[in-house]
Design a protein around this motif. Structure first.
Motif, PDB file in Angstrom:
ATOM      1  N   THR A  18       0.834  -1.206   0.000  1.00 31.69           N
ATOM      2  CA  THR A  18       0.000   0.000   0.000  1.00 31.69           C
ATOM      3  C   THR A  18       0.865   1.252   0.000  1.00 31.69           C
ATOM      4  O   THR A  18       0.608   2.208  -0.736  1.00 31.69           O
ATOM      5  CB  THR A  18      -0.928   0.002   1.227  1.00 31.69           C
ATOM      6  N   LYS A  19       1.922   1.273   0.798  1.00 33.29           N
ATOM      7  CA  LYS A  19       2.812   2.431   0.876  1.00 33.29           C
ATOM      8  C   LYS A  19       3.477   2.703  -0.461  1.00 33.29           C
ATOM      9  O   LYS A  19       3.579   3.857  -0.907  1.00 33.29           O
ATOM     10  CB  LYS A  19       3.862   2.193   1.968  1.00 33.29           C
ATOM     11  N   GLU A  20       3.926   1.648  -1.138  1.00 33.93           N
ATOM     12  CA  GLU A  20       4.574   1.804  -2.446  1.00 33.93           C
ATOM     13  C   GLU A  20       3.599   2.325  -3.486  1.00 33.93           C
ATOM     14  O   GLU A  20       3.955   3.157  -4.324  1.00 33.93           O
ATOM     15  CB  GLU A  20       5.139   0.461  -2.899  1.00 33.93           C
ATOM     16  N   MET A  21       2.350   1.857  -3.445  1.00 32.76           N
ATOM     17  CA  MET A  21       1.379   2.297  -4.433  1.00 32.76           C
ATOM     18  C   MET A  21       1.031   3.774  -4.268  1.00 32.76           C
ATOM     19  O   MET A  21       0.926   4.519  -5.243  1.00 32.76           O
ATOM     20  CB  MET A  21       0.108   1.453  -4.349  1.00 32.76           C
ATOM     21  N   VAL A  22       0.835   4.202  -3.011  1.00 29.07           N
ATOM     22  CA  VAL A  22       0.527   5.611  -2.762  1.00 29.07           C
ATOM     23  C   VAL A  22       1.668   6.495  -3.249  1.00 29.07           C
ATOM     24  O   VAL A  22       1.446   7.528  -3.890  1.00 29.07           O
ATOM     25  CB  VAL A  22       0.235   5.856  -1.260  1.00 29.07           C
ATOM     26  N   ALA A  23       2.906   6.080  -2.993  1.00 24.78           N
ATOM     27  CA  ALA A  23       4.063   6.848  -3.463  1.00 24.78           C
ATOM     28  C   ALA A  23       4.100   6.884  -4.987  1.00 24.78           C
ATOM     29  O   ALA A  23       4.404   7.925  -5.590  1.00 24.78           O
ATOM     30  CB  ALA A  23       5.350   6.234  -2.911  1.00 24.78           C
ATOM     31  N   ASP A  24       3.791   5.773  -5.639  1.00 22.77           N
ATOM     32  CA  ASP A  24       3.784   5.696  -7.100  1.00 22.77           C
ATOM     33  C   ASP A  24       2.732   6.629  -7.697  1.00 22.77           C
ATOM     34  O   ASP A  24       2.966   7.273  -8.714  1.00 22.77           O
ATOM     35  CB  ASP A  24       3.513   4.252  -7.536  1.00 22.77           C
ATOM     36  N   ASN A  80       1.911  18.014  -7.798  1.00 30.32           N
ATOM     37  CA  ASN A  80       1.553  19.416  -7.964  1.00 30.32           C
ATOM     38  C   ASN A  80       0.046  19.667  -7.887  1.00 30.32           C
ATOM     39  O   ASN A  80      -0.409  20.791  -8.080  1.00 30.32           O
ATOM     40  CB  ASN A  80       2.081  19.943  -9.305  1.00 30.32           C
ATOM     41  N   ARG A  81      -0.729  18.596  -7.628  1.00 27.51           N
ATOM     42  CA  ARG A  81      -2.187  18.742  -7.541  1.00 27.51           C
ATOM     43  C   ARG A  81      -2.681  19.010  -6.126  1.00 27.51           C
ATOM     44  O   ARG A  81      -3.872  19.117  -5.889  1.00 27.51           O
ATOM     45  CB  ARG A  81      -2.866  17.470  -8.077  1.00 27.51           C
ATOM     46  N   GLY A  82      -1.778  19.100  -5.154  1.00 30.02           N
ATOM     47  CA  GLY A  82      -2.159  19.434  -3.789  1.00 30.02           C
ATOM     48  C   GLY A  82      -2.937  18.310  -3.110  1.00 30.02           C
ATOM     49  O   GLY A  82      -2.788  17.135  -3.423  1.00 30.02           O
ATOM     50  N   ASN A  83      -3.802  18.710  -2.172  1.00 30.05           N
ATOM     51  CA  ASN A  83      -4.521  17.739  -1.353  1.00 30.05           C
ATOM     52  C   ASN A  83      -5.604  16.990  -2.107  1.00 30.05           C
ATOM     53  O   ASN A  83      -6.037  15.928  -1.681  1.00 30.05           O
ATOM     54  CB  ASN A  83      -5.156  18.445  -0.152  1.00 30.05           C
ATOM     55  N   THR A  84      -6.067  17.539  -3.241  1.00 28.60           N
ATOM     56  CA  THR A  84      -7.149  16.889  -3.979  1.00 28.60           C
ATOM     57  C   THR A  84      -6.757  15.476  -4.402  1.00 28.60           C
ATOM     58  O   THR A  84      -7.507  14.519  -4.205  1.00 28.60           O
ATOM     59  CB  THR A  84      -7.530  17.711  -5.221  1.00 28.60           C
ATOM     60  N   ALA A  85      -5.564  15.337  -4.973  1.00 24.51           N
ATOM     61  CA  ALA A  85      -5.117  14.017  -5.428  1.00 24.51           C
ATOM     62  C   ALA A  85      -4.949  13.068  -4.258  1.00 24.51           C
ATOM     63  O   ALA A  85      -5.356  11.907  -4.317  1.00 24.51           O
ATOM     64  CB  ALA A  85      -3.803  14.156  -6.190  1.00 24.51           C
ATOM     65  N   ARG A  86      -4.349  13.557  -3.182  1.00 22.45           N
ATOM     66  CA  ARG A  86      -4.150  12.706  -2.009  1.00 22.45           C
ATOM     67  C   ARG A  86      -5.486  12.233  -1.454  1.00 22.45           C
ATOM     68  O   ARG A  86      -5.666  11.045  -1.157  1.00 22.45           O
ATOM     69  CB  ARG A  86      -3.383  13.476  -0.932  1.00 22.45           C
ATOM     70  N   ASN A  87      -6.433  13.159  -1.321  1.00 22.85           N
ATOM     71  CA  ASN A  87      -7.741  12.798  -0.777  1.00 22.85           C
ATOM     72  C   ASN A  87      -8.459  11.799  -1.673  1.00 22.85           C
ATOM     73  O   ASN A  87      -9.145  10.895  -1.196  1.00 22.85           O
ATOM     74  CB  ASN A  87      -8.607  14.044  -0.599  1.00 22.85           C
ATOM     75  N   LEU A  88      -8.313  11.962  -2.981  1.00 20.89           N
ATOM     76  CA  LEU A  88      -8.957  11.051  -3.921  1.00 20.89           C
ATOM     77  C   LEU A  88      -8.433   9.631  -3.746  1.00 20.89           C
ATOM     78  O   LEU A  88      -9.182   8.668  -3.716  1.00 20.89           O
ATOM     79  CB  LEU A  88      -8.715  11.539  -5.355  1.00 20.89           C
ATOM     80  N   ILE A  89      -7.109   9.511  -3.618  1.00 23.04           N
ATOM     81  CA  ILE A  89      -6.493   8.196  -3.444  1.00 23.04           C
ATOM     82  C   ILE A  89      -6.960   7.564  -2.136  1.00 23.04           C
ATOM     83  O   ILE A  89      -7.353   6.395  -2.090  1.00 23.04           O
ATOM     84  CB  ILE A  89      -4.962   8.333  -3.469  1.00 23.04           C
ATOM     85  N   LEU A  90      -6.928   8.319  -1.056  1.00 24.97           N
ATOM     86  CA  LEU A  90      -7.302   7.768   0.239  1.00 24.97           C
ATOM     87  C   LEU A  90      -8.767   7.387   0.299  1.00 24.97           C
ATOM     88  O   LEU A  90      -9.141   6.413   0.955  1.00 24.97           O
ATOM     89  CB  LEU A  90      -6.965   8.781   1.342  1.00 24.97           C
ATOM     90  N   LYS A  91      -9.630   8.137  -0.391  1.00 23.86           N
ATOM     91  CA  LYS A  91     -11.050   7.785  -0.426  1.00 23.86           C
ATOM     92  C   LYS A  91     -11.259   6.439  -1.084  1.00 23.86           C
ATOM     93  O   LYS A  91     -12.098   5.641  -0.659  1.00 23.86           O
ATOM     94  CB  LYS A  91     -11.840   8.849  -1.202  1.00 23.86           C
ATOM     95  N   ASN A  92     -10.519   6.184  -2.154  1.00 23.82           N
ATOM     96  CA  ASN A  92     -10.661   4.904  -2.853  1.00 23.82           C
ATOM     97  C   ASN A  92     -10.138   3.738  -2.037  1.00 23.82           C
ATOM     98  O   ASN A  92     -10.683   2.636  -2.080  1.00 23.82           O
ATOM     99  CB  ASN A  92      -9.939   4.951  -4.203  1.00 23.82           C
ATOM    100  N   LEU A  93      -9.072   3.970  -1.303  1.00 26.03           N
ATOM    101  CA  LEU A  93      -8.426   2.864  -0.588  1.00 26.03           C
ATOM    102  C   LEU A  93      -8.928   2.696   0.835  1.00 26.03           C
ATOM    103  O   LEU A  93      -8.682   1.677   1.471  1.00 26.03           O
ATOM    104  CB  LEU A  93      -6.910   3.102  -0.555  1.00 26.03           C
ATOM    105  N   GLN A  94      -9.620   3.694   1.386  1.00 31.05           N
ATOM    106  CA  GLN A  94     -10.024   3.664   2.786  1.00 31.05           C
ATOM    107  C   GLN A  94      -8.820   3.391   3.692  1.00 31.05           C
ATOM    108  O   GLN A  94      -8.866   2.538   4.588  1.00 31.05           O
ATOM    109  CB  GLN A  94     -11.122   2.629   3.010  1.00 31.05           C
ATOM    110  N   LEU A  95      -7.738   4.103   3.454  1.00 30.19           N
ATOM    111  CA  LEU A  95      -6.522   3.903   4.249  1.00 30.19           C
ATOM    112  C   LEU A  95      -6.687   4.523   5.625  1.00 30.19           C
ATOM    113  O   LEU A  95      -7.313   5.552   5.759  1.00 30.19           O
ATOM    114  CB  LEU A  95      -5.323   4.508   3.527  1.00 30.19           C
TER     115      LEU A  95
END
Length: 257
Positions: A229-235, A242-257
């Motif tokens: 999971t850690k490697e995928m988030v980094a990838d 450069n997309r700020g928190n939007t991209a991070r939040n999108l990823i975490l919403k999908n994964l329920q991390l």
């Protein structure tokens, strides 16, 4: 008189035996779940750092109360030590929902509870990932509150995940498998309901079916590039830094991390 007393004792013991039989409810089967996302709230949070008129235009379509929630349908197959959570192939809800929800219906979460390992298919930005990792250790706090879900009285537990996300779960010890929908696990019985109150997301069982899952039902996902999971988030984060928190939040919403 002795015969009558003996008869009452036999009846009493018979009733105790029936109750003991009822205590072990189910060691394998299928559970149907409904997941509900408050689309308007989630999108508002995901897009709060974005600029431009397109943001308000996009949110407008979800402002009406009848459009606030998106419902997706899921199945959890289980036996004593394995759970396999996937979208219901008979009800695929991909229409009229934003990407971060519709993409999520392609995900699969397989858990080997005995060996504390999980294998997950995750679909993000048209990429397929195969995550192999240890099961998340959730520190639950049990309570005395109960709630009826799918005809079963369940007990409540609370927890924090990712250090800040408050989770409410309801489980039954009548199903001894210690799994649940998505990544949720670790309670003394099957989790039949989960809510993230501050994220406006919930999962609740709607039907429980007694059956013996087939090998195909309990088959772990195999397609995709293998990551932790850690490697995928980094990838994923690297090209989106450069997309700020939007991209991070999108990823975490999908994964329920």
């Amino acid at each position: 008189m002795k015969n009558i007393v003996g008869l009452f004792i036999l009846i009493f013991l018979f009733c105790l035996n029936l109750n003991a039989q009822k205590a072990t409810f189910l060691t394998s089967g299928k559970i149907n779940f409904e997941r509900k996302d408050n689309v308007y709230y989630c999108l508002s949070m995901l897009l709060k750092d974005e600029q431009g008129n397109w943001v308000e235009d996009y949110l407008d379509r979800y402002k009406k109360p009848e459009n606030h929630f998106a419902t997706t349908n899921w199945i959890l197959y289980f036996d004593k030590n394995i759970t396999n959570y996937m979208s219901d192939p008979d009800i695929i809800n991909k229409d009229a929902t934003p990407y971060f929800i519709s993409a999520n219906v392609e995900n699969t979460v397989y858990m080997d509870l005995q060996n504390k390992q999980q294998i997950r298919n995750a679909h993000l930005f048209e990429n397929g990932y195969l995550l192999k990792d240890s099961i998340q250790n959730i520190k639950w706090k049990l309570t005395s509150e109960t709630k009826e879900i799918a005809g079963i009285i369940c007990k409540r537990a609370n927890a924090l995940i990712m250090d800040s996300i408050y989770v409410v779960a309801f489980y039954t010890d009548q199903i001894p498998t210690q799994g649940g929908p998505e990544i949720f696990n670790g309670l003394p019985g099957m989790i039949l309901g989960v809510a993230l109150p501050y994220d406006h997301i919930s999962w609740f069982a709607t039907k429980i079916t007694v059956l013996t899952p087939s090998k195909e039902d309990l088959k772990y996902p195999q397609k995709g590039k293998i990551f932790t999971t850690k490697e995928m988030v980094a990838d994923l984060m690297d090209p989106l830094k450069n997309r700020g928190n939007t991209a991070r939040n999108l990823i975490l919403k999908n994964l329920q991390l």
